[in-house]
Design a protein around this motif. Structure first.
Motif, mmCIF file in Angstrom:
data_model
loop_
_atom_site.group_PDB
_atom_site.id
_atom_site.type_symbol
_atom_site.label_atom_id
_atom_site.label_comp_id
_atom_site.label_asym_id
_atom_site.label_seq_id
_atom_site.Cartn_x
_atom_site.Cartn_y
_atom_site.Cartn_z
ATOM 1 N N TRP A 61 -1.921 46.089 49.079
ATOM 2 C CA TRP A 61 -1.021 45.644 50.138
ATOM 3 C C TRP A 61 -0.453 44.259 49.827
ATOM 4 O O TRP A 61 0.690 43.953 50.190
ATOM 5 C CB TRP A 61 -1.740 45.639 51.485
ATOM 6 N N LEU A 62 -1.250 43.414 49.161
ATOM 7 C CA LEU A 62 -0.771 42.081 48.804
ATOM 8 C C LEU A 62 0.359 42.175 47.779
ATOM 9 O O LEU A 62 1.326 41.405 47.829
ATOM 10 C CB LEU A 62 -1.931 41.250 48.260
ATOM 11 N N ARG A 63 0.265 43.117 46.848
ATOM 12 C CA ARG A 63 1.330 43.317 45.869
ATOM 13 C C ARG A 63 2.621 43.729 46.575
ATOM 14 O O ARG A 63 3.689 43.186 46.294
ATOM 15 C CB ARG A 63 0.928 44.401 44.861
ATOM 16 N N ARG A 64 2.536 44.695 47.470
ATOM 17 C CA ARG A 64 3.757 45.243 48.065
ATOM 18 C C ARG A 64 4.487 44.223 48.936
ATOM 19 O O ARG A 64 5.721 44.095 48.863
ATOM 20 C CB ARG A 64 3.404 46.491 48.888
ATOM 21 N N VAL A 65 3.750 43.505 49.753
ATOM 22 C CA VAL A 65 4.416 42.590 50.666
ATOM 23 C C VAL A 65 5.057 41.419 49.926
ATOM 24 O O VAL A 65 6.047 40.842 50.392
ATOM 25 C CB VAL A 65 3.427 42.086 51.739
ATOM 26 N N ASN A 66 4.524 41.074 48.770
ATOM 27 C CA ASN A 66 5.051 39.922 48.047
ATOM 28 C C ASN A 66 6.044 40.274 46.963
ATOM 29 O O ASN A 66 6.803 39.400 46.522
ATOM 30 C CB ASN A 66 3.896 39.118 47.441
ATOM 31 N N LEU A 67 6.090 41.532 46.514
ATOM 32 C CA LEU A 67 6.965 41.894 45.404
ATOM 33 C C LEU A 67 8.123 42.790 45.825
ATOM 34 O O LEU A 67 8.978 43.100 45.005
ATOM 35 C CB LEU A 67 6.157 42.589 44.296
ATOM 36 N N ASP A 68 8.166 43.228 47.087
ATOM 37 C CA ASP A 68 9.297 44.013 47.590
ATOM 38 C C ASP A 68 10.159 43.089 48.448
ATOM 39 O O ASP A 68 9.696 42.577 49.472
ATOM 40 C CB ASP A 68 8.792 45.199 48.422
ATOM 41 N N PRO A 69 11.414 42.833 48.057
ATOM 42 C CA PRO A 69 12.222 41.851 48.804
ATOM 43 C C PRO A 69 12.417 42.235 50.268
ATOM 44 O O PRO A 69 12.577 41.355 51.128
ATOM 45 C CB PRO A 69 13.551 41.828 48.039
ATOM 46 N N ARG A 70 12.410 43.519 50.588
ATOM 47 C CA ARG A 70 12.605 43.938 51.975
ATOM 48 C C ARG A 70 11.435 43.500 52.855
ATOM 49 O O ARG A 70 11.626 43.065 53.997
ATOM 50 C CB ARG A 70 12.780 45.453 52.034
ATOM 51 N N TYR A 71 10.222 43.575 52.308
ATOM 52 C CA TYR A 71 9.061 43.202 53.103
ATOM 53 C C TYR A 71 8.778 41.710 53.019
ATOM 54 O O TYR A 71 8.135 41.149 53.912
ATOM 55 C CB TYR A 71 7.862 44.044 52.684
ATOM 56 N N ARG A 72 9.277 41.055 51.950
ATOM 57 C CA ARG A 72 9.225 39.590 51.965
ATOM 58 C C ARG A 72 10.121 39.048 53.078
ATOM 59 O O ARG A 72 9.791 38.048 53.718
ATOM 60 C CB ARG A 72 9.652 39.019 50.609
ATOM 61 N N VAL A 73 11.243 39.711 53.327
ATOM 62 C CA VAL A 73 12.116 39.302 54.434
ATOM 63 C C VAL A 73 11.388 39.479 55.766
ATOM 64 O O VAL A 73 11.448 38.616 56.647
ATOM 65 C CB VAL A 73 13.425 40.107 54.416
ATOM 66 N N ALA A 74 10.675 40.612 55.938
ATOM 67 C CA ALA A 74 9.933 40.840 57.179
ATOM 68 C C ALA A 74 8.858 39.774 57.373
ATOM 69 O O ALA A 74 8.682 39.243 58.480
ATOM 70 C CB ALA A 74 9.305 42.233 57.151
ATOM 71 N N ALA A 75 8.130 39.433 56.290
ATOM 72 C CA ALA A 75 7.121 38.377 56.391
ATOM 73 C C ALA A 75 7.783 37.032 56.680
ATOM 74 O O ALA A 75 7.247 36.212 57.439
ATOM 75 C CB ALA A 75 6.308 38.303 55.099
ATOM 76 N N GLY A 76 8.966 36.816 56.088
ATOM 77 C CA GLY A 76 9.685 35.577 56.372
ATOM 78 C C GLY A 76 10.101 35.465 57.820
ATOM 79 O O GLY A 76 10.174 34.360 58.382
#
Length: 925
Positions: free
Chosen positions: A364-379
Motif C-alpha cells: 500500500w505504501l508503494r501505490r500511494v506514493n508512486l501513483d500520481p492520482r493517489y498522491r493527489v488524493a493524499a495531497g
C-alpha cells in the motif's frame, strides 16, 4: 394482541339523546336542550325541569385537553395537500355541548370547529384581556368566505378514534377512560405552498361565539351558526379562539408525490472521473500526458488504467533521495544543502524510510506514493490539515491531559511487566507446590482459575482456609522455628513432596503421627511442645519484642493445633479424611501450573492496564497496545466525518460530474477505497508532522483520523471506517484497509431530488424479495453511512458489493425500497396530478387526489376547502385493493376519516433499471 384503528361518528345515548331533538343541520334548534323529569318526593310526584349545558355556557377550553396538532406549532414544512388537525383527550369533547342528537346516518355537528386562516392583510389576532379569550378578526381585504370552512359540513370533519382488537366492544372501548381513544377535528382546507397560516379552534354556534366574546346570550335564541358563507355573508367576522397555533407550508408535493417523481437511471459514462495533466513535472520524471483520475465515488465500471513502470521507478528514486543521502552522507557535495524531496506519505506509520522497489512491501505504501492520482488524493488530505491546523491543534491540546495520563499509565504498565516478569521467573516459578499455595493464599479469592477462583478450587479439594492463612504461613515458613525444631523436611524445587505441610493437610493426613520424624508424637503435641518452649524462653524478657512475637505466634499456633485436633478426632471416629499422596500431588501440581500462568505479569498487567487505559475516543485500547513499546503512543482523535472536508473543497472531488446527474434520479455508484485510503493517509501523515512541529508529545504513528463517512445515528454502523495505520499488513494493497476492505468498493445509492431534502428521515433499504412483493427480512440491507451534497443530492452506503445486485434468486431481482417513516395518523388527499379527473377513474379511495373534486385547473386554483357536494357526492369505492367494503363520500364523519386518511408510503424500484452494464474483473494493480 394486535390493535386496529377505528373511526367513529359520535352517537349520543341515554338521557342526552332523549332530551335533544335530531340535528336537522339547520339553524332552527333551540339554544338549550331541556326536559321535564318527574321525581317522587314524600310519595308525591314532582316535575323538575332539566337543562343541559350548551355552547353558550362555554367561555374557555382547558389546554390540557389538546394532545396533538398536525402540523405541530411553528413548523414551516407542512405538506399543502394534507389537512391540518387537532386532537382532544376526551373522545366526546367536540359534541359535548351540542344541543342535538345525531341523525339516522350518524351525523352530528360539533360545537367547535378548526379554522385555518391565511396570514395576510385584514387578518389580525389579538390576545385576550385578563380572563378573556383571544380574538381573531377577518376583514377586508381578507374575505371570510375564503378563510373559513362551511359550517353546514362541520359534522363530516369531526370524529372519534379508538384502538381496539377485533373482539372488543367498540362502545365500551370508546367510553372507557383510556389512552386508546381520542377525538379529532379536521380542517378540509386546500393549503397554498410556501404560505403561513393561523390555525384556530373556534365556536361553531352563534351562542358560543357571543359567550366567548363576553356578549349576552339569550336562551331563547335559535341555535344559528357562528358564520354563514351565503351570498349575504358579512365581510367582517370576529371570532373568539379557544386554542391556536401557527405553521407554514412547504413546496407543493407530499412524500408519495415526490417518491413517484423518482426515476431509476444508470449514471452517465462521464460521471465519476476527471482529466488530470501529468506532464512537465521536472526532476527527470517522464510525461504521462492526460490521465483519468477518480474521486471518492465512482460508477461500478470505472477503470483508470495502469501507470507505466518507468514513471513509478523514476518517482521512487526521487522520493527515496533523502533516505539515500542519510545512508551515504558522502553523496552530498560539501557545502550543499540536502535535497528536499516529495514526502513519502505514511512512512511514519509503516516505519519505513524509503519506498520499496517493485514487488516489495508494504504494497500500500508503494501505490500511494508512486501513483500520481493517489498522491493527489493524499495531497488533498495534507491541504485540509494545513487549512484547519489551528482548529485541529486546539482540539488536540484539549485532549492533552488525557493523553499525558494515558502515556504515564502506559509507561508504568511496561515497567510493571518487565519487573513482574523477573520476579515471576526468579521467585515464584522455583517454589514448591505447598509453598506457592501459601504465598498466594491472600489472593485465593481474586485469582481466577477458569472458570473458578483459587478459593473455590481449594474448597473443592477439602483444603481449609487455615492452610493458606497468614497464621499458617508464619508457623510453616521454611526456616521457621516450628518446622526446623520439629525436624520436618521442607520441600524445595526438585525435591519429593512427601511430608510437606500443605500437601499433608490437603490429603487429610495431618492428624496421623509422622514417624519417624516426630518420634511417635502427633503433630498437635509437637506444636504444643515447641510453642511452650518458645513462650518460656521469652517469658523472662518482659519488654522484649521477642515476647510479643512469641505471644502472637503462640495464639496462632494454638488455633492451628485446635484445628488439627479436630481432624484427628474425626479420623479416630472413622471419617475418611485421607487421600492418596500421589493423587494429591498430581492434582495440586496441575493447579500449580495453571496458577503460575494466571499470575504471569505478561498476562495480568496488560489486562489491568486495558481497563484503565482508554483512547481519546473513549474506547479501551487493546491489551497488546497497552504494554507494547512498539505500539503508537496515545494520541488525539478527531471524530468528524472527513468526506465533508473534501466536499467543502469541491464536490467534484467527491464524485466528478455530479452536475450531469438529472433531477429526480435514483442511481447506483460505489466507493473507491483506494482514493479514500490515500486521502486518509495524507491526513494522518500531515497531522503527525503538525504535532511534532507544535511540540506535542507524539511518536508520529497515531491514526488521528479514522472516520471518513458519517455513520452517526445509524444503529450497528461502525464508528471508524479506517483500520489503524500502524496495523496495516505489508502484503495488503492500497484500498484493502478501509471499510469494505479486500471486498472492494461498497454499494452506494445516489438520490437527487426534493424527496430527501424534505424528508431526511425516509427509510431506504436494498432488499431481495422472497416472491414480490413480499420481502425477506434476512435479505433487507440498511445503510451504514450517508451524506448530503448541495443542492439536493443524498448518498447512502451499504455493506454490499455493487456486483451483488446483478444476481437474483429464483428469478427475483433486487429492489430499492423507499419508505415513509411511520408516524401519527394524518389526513388529506394526494397531490392533484390531473385537475378535473373523472371520479369514475377511481378504483379505490387510496388514489383520491385533489383533482377529483374540481372540474378544471382554474377551479382548483380558486378552491379553498373540500366540499361534500360536487363531483364526489355519493361516490362509493373500497379503501384499497385488499378491501372490498365500499365507503361513500359524505356518508358520515367516520367514513370521511377513513377515505382521507393517508397511510405511510412504501415504493420499490427494481434495481435492474439503474444498473449499468455488468463490470468486468478489475485489473490487479
Amino acid at each position: 394482541m394486535s390493535l386496529a384503528c377505528h373511526f367513529l361518528p359520535w352517537v349520543r345515548q341515554g338521557l342526552a339523546a332523549g332530551v335533544r331533538a335530531e340535528d336537522d343541520l339547520a339553524s332552527g334548534l333551540p339554544g338549550r336542550a331541556s326536559a321535564d323529569v318527574t321525581l317522587e318526593v314524600n310519595s308525591q310526584p314532582v316535575n323538575v325541569p332539566v337543562h343541559l349545558y350548551s355552547a353558550g355556557d362555554v367561555t374557555a377550553l382547558d389546554p390540557d385537553q389538546i394532545v396533538r396538532t398536525d402540523p405541530p406549532a411553528n413548523v414551516m414544512g407542512f405538506e399543502p395537500n394534507y389537512f391540518p388537525l387537532v386532537e382532544f383527550d376526551r373522545p366526546d369533547l367536540p359534541w359535548l355541548f351540542t344541543p342535538a342528537a345525531a341523525t339516522t346516518r350518524n351525523r352530528l355537528r360539533p360545537w367547535l370547529v378548526l379554522a385555518v386562516i391565511r396570514e395576510q392583510d385584514g387578518v389580525t389576532f389579538e390576545p385576550g384581556a385578563a380572563g378573556a379569550l383571544p380574538v381573531v378578526r377577518i376583514e377586508p381585504p381578507a374575505r371570510p368566505v375564503d378563510e373559513l370552512p362551511d359550517l353546514a359540513d362541520s359534522w363530516a370533519w369531526a370524529h372519534a378514534q379508538v384502538l381496539a382488537d377485533g373482539g372488543e366492544d367498540l362502545g365500551l372501548a370508546l367510553s372507557a377512560d383510556s389512552d386508546l381513544n381520542l377525538s379529532r377535528l379536521l380542517c378540509p382546507r386546500r393549503l397554498a405552498p410556501n404560505t403561513r397560516y393561523l390555525a384556530c379552534v373556534v365556536p361553531a354556534f352563534e351562542t358560543g361565539r357571543k359567550a366567548g366574546l363576553g356578549l349576552t346570550v339569550a336562551d331563547a335564541d335559535p341555535l344559528a351558526p357562528a358564520w354563514s358563507l351565503a351570498d349575504a355573508a358579512p365581510t367582517t367576522i370576529i371570532l373568539p379562539v379557544y386554542y391556536h397555533w401557527r405553521f407554514g407550508t412547504a413546496e407543493r408535493g407530499d412524500f408519495e408525490s415526490l417518491v413517484r417523481r423518482l426515476r431509476g437511471r444508470p449514471l452517465p459514462p462521464a460521471v465519476g472521473t476527471r482529466i488530470m495533466s501529468v506532464e512537465g513535472l521536472g526532476f527527470a520524471l517522464p510525461d504521462l500526458g492526460l490521465v483519468r483520475m477518480g474521486g471518492v465515488l465512482r460508477t461500478p465500471n470505472t477503470r483508470l488504467g495502469m501507470v507505466p513502470d518507468d514513471f513509478k521507478e523514476s518517482l521512487r528514486t526521487l522520493v527515496n533521495l533523502p533516505a539515500a543521502q542519510r545512508a551515504d552522507p558522502q553523496s552530498t557535495p560539501s557545502g550543499e544543502d540536502p535535497l528536499v524531496a516529495p514526502p513519502i506519505y505514511g512512512r511514519f506509520h509503516a516505519r519505513q524510510q524509503a519506498v520499496a522497489p517493485d514487488g516489495g512491501q508494504p504494497r500500500w505504501l508503494r501505490r500511494v506514493n508512486l501513483d500520481p492520482r493517489y498522491r493527489v488524493a493524499a495531497g488533498l488530505g495534507t491541504r485540509i490539515v494545513q487549512e484547519l491546523q489551528d482548529e485541529l491543534m486546539a482540539s488536540a491540546w484539549q485532549q492533552l491531559t488525557d493523553i499525558e495520563e494515558a502515556n504515564q499509565l502506559r509507561i508504568q504498565a511496561q515497567f510493571a511487566v518487565e519487573v513482574g516478569r523477573k520476579i515471576h521467573q526468579k521467585h515464584l516459578q522455583p517454589l514448591s507446590t505447598d509453598r506457592i499455595y501459601q504465598v498466594v493464599g491472600p489472593l485465593r479469592s481474586r485469582v481466577r482459575l477458569s472458570p473458578h477462583t483459587l478459593e473455590t478450587v481449594l474448597a473443592a479439594q477439602r483444603v481449609t482456609p487455615g492452610a493458606t492463612s497468614n497464621a499458617m504461613r508464619r508457623v510453616a515458613r521454611p526456616q521457621g522455628p516450628v518446622l526446623r525444631r520439629a525436624g520436618l523436611k521442607v520441600k524445595t524445587a526438585g525435591q519429593p513432596t512427601k511430608g510437606t505441610v500443605f500437601l499433608r493437610l490437603a490429603g487429610g493426613g495431618a492428624a496421623v503421627p509422622w514417624a519417624p520424624d516426630l518420634d511417635g508424637m502427633t503433630l498437635r503435641a509437637k506444636v504444643d511442645e515447641e510453642v511452650a518452649r518458645l513462650y518460656s524462653a521469652a517469658a523472662s524478657r518482659i519488654f522484649s519484642p521477642a515476647r510479643t512475637k512469641a505471644e502472637a505466634l503462640y495464639t496462632s499456633a494454638r488455633r492451628m493445633a485446635d484445628y488439627l485436633g479436630q481432624v484427628q478426632r474425626l479420623s479416630l471416629e472413622g471419617v475418611v479424611l485421607h487421600r492418596n499422596a500421589a493423587d494429591t500431588e498430581t492434582a495440586f501440581d496441575g493447579v500449580r501450573t495453571t496458577l503460575l500462568q494466571r499470575l504471569d505479569p505478561t498476562v495480568t498487567v496488560p489486562a489491568r492496564a486495558r481497563q484503565r487505559l482508554r483512547g481519546t475516543d473513549g474506547n479501551p485500547v487493546s491489551a497488546e497496545d497497552a504494554v507494547d513499546p512498539a505500539a503508537p503512543m496515545p494520541h488525539p482523535k478527531f471524530q468528524r466525518p472527513m468526506y465533508e472536508s473534501i466536499a467543502a473543497l469541491s464536490q467534484d472531488l467527491l464524485m466528478p460530474g455530479l452536475s450531469k446527474v438529472p433531477q429526480d434520479t435514483v442511481t447506483l455508484a460505489e466507493t473507491d477505497p483506494r482514493f479514500v485510503e490515500a486521502f486518509m493517509i495524507g491526513l494522518n501523515h500531515e497531522m503527525s508532522r503538525e504535532l511534532l512541529w507544535r511540540r506535542y508529545p507524539t511518536d508520529q504513528r497515531g491514526t488521528y483520523f479514522g472516520r471518513f463517512w458519517d455513520s452517526s445515528g445509524i444503529p450497528g454502523a461502525p464508528g471508524d471506517q479506517l483500520a489503524p495505520l500502524h496495523e496495516w499488513k505489508p502484503e495488503y494493497r492500497l484500498g484493502e484497509n478501509v471499510l469494505g476492505g479486500r471486498g472492494g468498493g461498497r454499494l452506494v445509492l445516489l438520490i437527487r431530488g426534493e424527496l430527501l431534502r424534505r424528508y431526511p428521515g425516509a427509510i431506504i433499504t436494498v432488499a431481495l424479495p422472497q416472491s414480490p412483493p413480499a420481502l425477506d427480512p434476512a435479505e433487507e440491507w440498511y445503510p451504514i453511512f450517508r451524506g448530503t451534497l448541495e443542492p439536493d443530492i443524498t448518498f447512502l452506503g451499504f455493506e454490499l458489493s455493487p456486483t451483488a445486485l446483478y444476481t437474483d434468486r429464483d428469478g427475483a431481482p433486487w429492489y430499492i425500497i423507499i419508505q415513509q417513516p411511520p408516524g401519527d395518523t394524518r389526513f388529506g388527499m394526494d397531490v392533484a396530478k390531473t385537475p378535473g379527473a373523472v371520479p369514475a377513474t377511481l378504483a379505490h379511495w387510496s388514489d383520491l387526489e385533489w383533482g377529483h373534486v374540481v372540474n378544471s385547473a382554474e377551479e382548483l386554483e380558486s378552491l379553498s376547502h373540500a366540499s361534500l357536494g360536487g363531483r364526489l357526492a355519493g361516490v362509493s369505492r373500497p379503501l384499497s385493493v385488499e378491501q372490498t367494503d365500499a365507503f361513500e363520500w359524505g356518508h358520515n364523519a367516520a367514513q370521511m376519516a377513513a377515505i382521507t386518511m393517508q397511510p405511510p408510503v412504501r415504493i420499490a424500484i427494481k434495481a435492474t433499471v439503474i444498473l449499468p452494464p455488468r463490470p468486468t474483473e478489475e485489473d490487479a494493480q
